[in-house]
Design a protein around this motif. Structure first.
Motif, PDB file in Angstrom:
ATOM      1  N   LYS A   1     -21.334  -7.591 -40.840  1.00  0.00           N
ATOM      2  CA  LYS A   1     -21.564  -6.639 -39.758  1.00  0.00           C
ATOM      3  C   LYS A   1     -21.930  -7.426 -38.510  1.00  0.00           C
ATOM      4  CE  LYS A   1     -22.624  -2.569 -42.272  1.00  0.00           C
ATOM      5  NZ  LYS A   1     -22.648  -1.211 -41.908  1.00  0.00           N
ATOM      6  N   LYS A   2     -21.225  -7.130 -37.430  1.00  0.00           N
ATOM      7  CA  LYS A   2     -21.482  -7.812 -36.170  1.00  0.00           C
ATOM      8  C   LYS A   2     -21.304  -6.800 -35.042  1.00  0.00           C
ATOM      9  CE  LYS A   2     -20.254 -11.964 -33.645  1.00  0.00           C
ATOM     10  NZ  LYS A   2     -19.452 -13.163 -33.620  1.00  0.00           N
ATOM     11  N   LYS A   3     -22.341  -6.634 -34.254  1.00  0.00           N
ATOM     12  CA  LYS A   3     -22.327  -5.699 -33.134  1.00  0.00           C
ATOM     13  C   LYS A   3     -21.905  -4.306 -33.569  1.00  0.00           C
ATOM     14  CE  LYS A   3     -21.498  -9.283 -29.724  1.00  0.00           C
ATOM     15  NZ  LYS A   3     -20.668  -9.770 -28.637  1.00  0.00           N
ATOM     16  N   GLY A   4     -22.421  -3.874 -34.723  1.00  0.00           N
ATOM     17  CA  GLY A   4     -22.154  -2.537 -35.215  1.00  0.00           C
ATOM     18  C   GLY A   4     -20.798  -2.343 -35.866  1.00  0.00           C
ATOM     19  N   GLN A   5     -20.000  -3.387 -35.936  1.00  0.00           N
ATOM     20  CA  GLN A   5     -18.683  -3.296 -36.554  1.00  0.00           C
ATOM     21  C   GLN A   5     -18.623  -4.204 -37.770  1.00  0.00           C
ATOM     22  OE1 GLN A   5     -15.268  -3.207 -34.264  1.00  0.00           O
ATOM     23  NE2 GLN A   5     -16.113  -1.808 -32.766  1.00  0.00           N
ATOM     24  N   THR A   6     -17.818  -3.822 -38.751  1.00  0.00           N
ATOM     25  CA  THR A   6     -17.658  -4.622 -39.951  1.00  0.00           C
ATOM     26  C   THR A   6     -16.416  -5.494 -39.812  1.00  0.00           C
ATOM     27  OG1 THR A   6     -18.707  -2.925 -41.297  1.00  0.00           O
ATOM     28  CG2 THR A   6     -17.381  -4.564 -42.449  1.00  0.00           C
ATOM     29  N   GLN A   7     -16.595  -6.798 -40.033  1.00  0.00           N
ATOM     30  CA  GLN A   7     -15.480  -7.742 -40.021  1.00  0.00           C
ATOM     31  C   GLN A   7     -15.161  -8.128 -41.455  1.00  0.00           C
ATOM     32  OE1 GLN A   7     -17.121 -11.071 -37.871  1.00  0.00           O
ATOM     33  NE2 GLN A   7     -16.200 -10.406 -35.951  1.00  0.00           N
TER      34      GLN A   7
END
Length: 69
Positions: free
Chosen positions: A8-14
């Motif tokens: 999770k990075k900046k509210g998004q899942t990578q």
């Protein structure tokens, strides 16, 4: 073949496939030597051992070199 990790990075899942990031992997006694691109050492250790419960304290990780291209 492939092993995806999810971050999770900046509210998004990578989703990152670690398999194509492995340049080389070799064993020497009870040590593994990994040359890889993108990815965290603990993520590779969990993928190699197939143990998602591993913690950083369970391993001795030594970063030998960083190469920027």
């Amino acid at each position: 073949e492939s092993h995806f990790v999810h971050r999770k990075k900046k509210g998004q899942t990578q989703s990152i496939d670690l398999r194509p990031q492995v340049v080389s992997l070799s064993a020497n006694g009870n040590a593994l030597e990994l040359v890889a691109g993108r990815g965290k050492p603990l993520e590779f250790a969990m993928a190699i051992s197939n143990d998602e419960t591993l913690q950083a304290d369970d391993l001795l990780i030594e970063k030998l070199e960083v190469i920027f291209i």
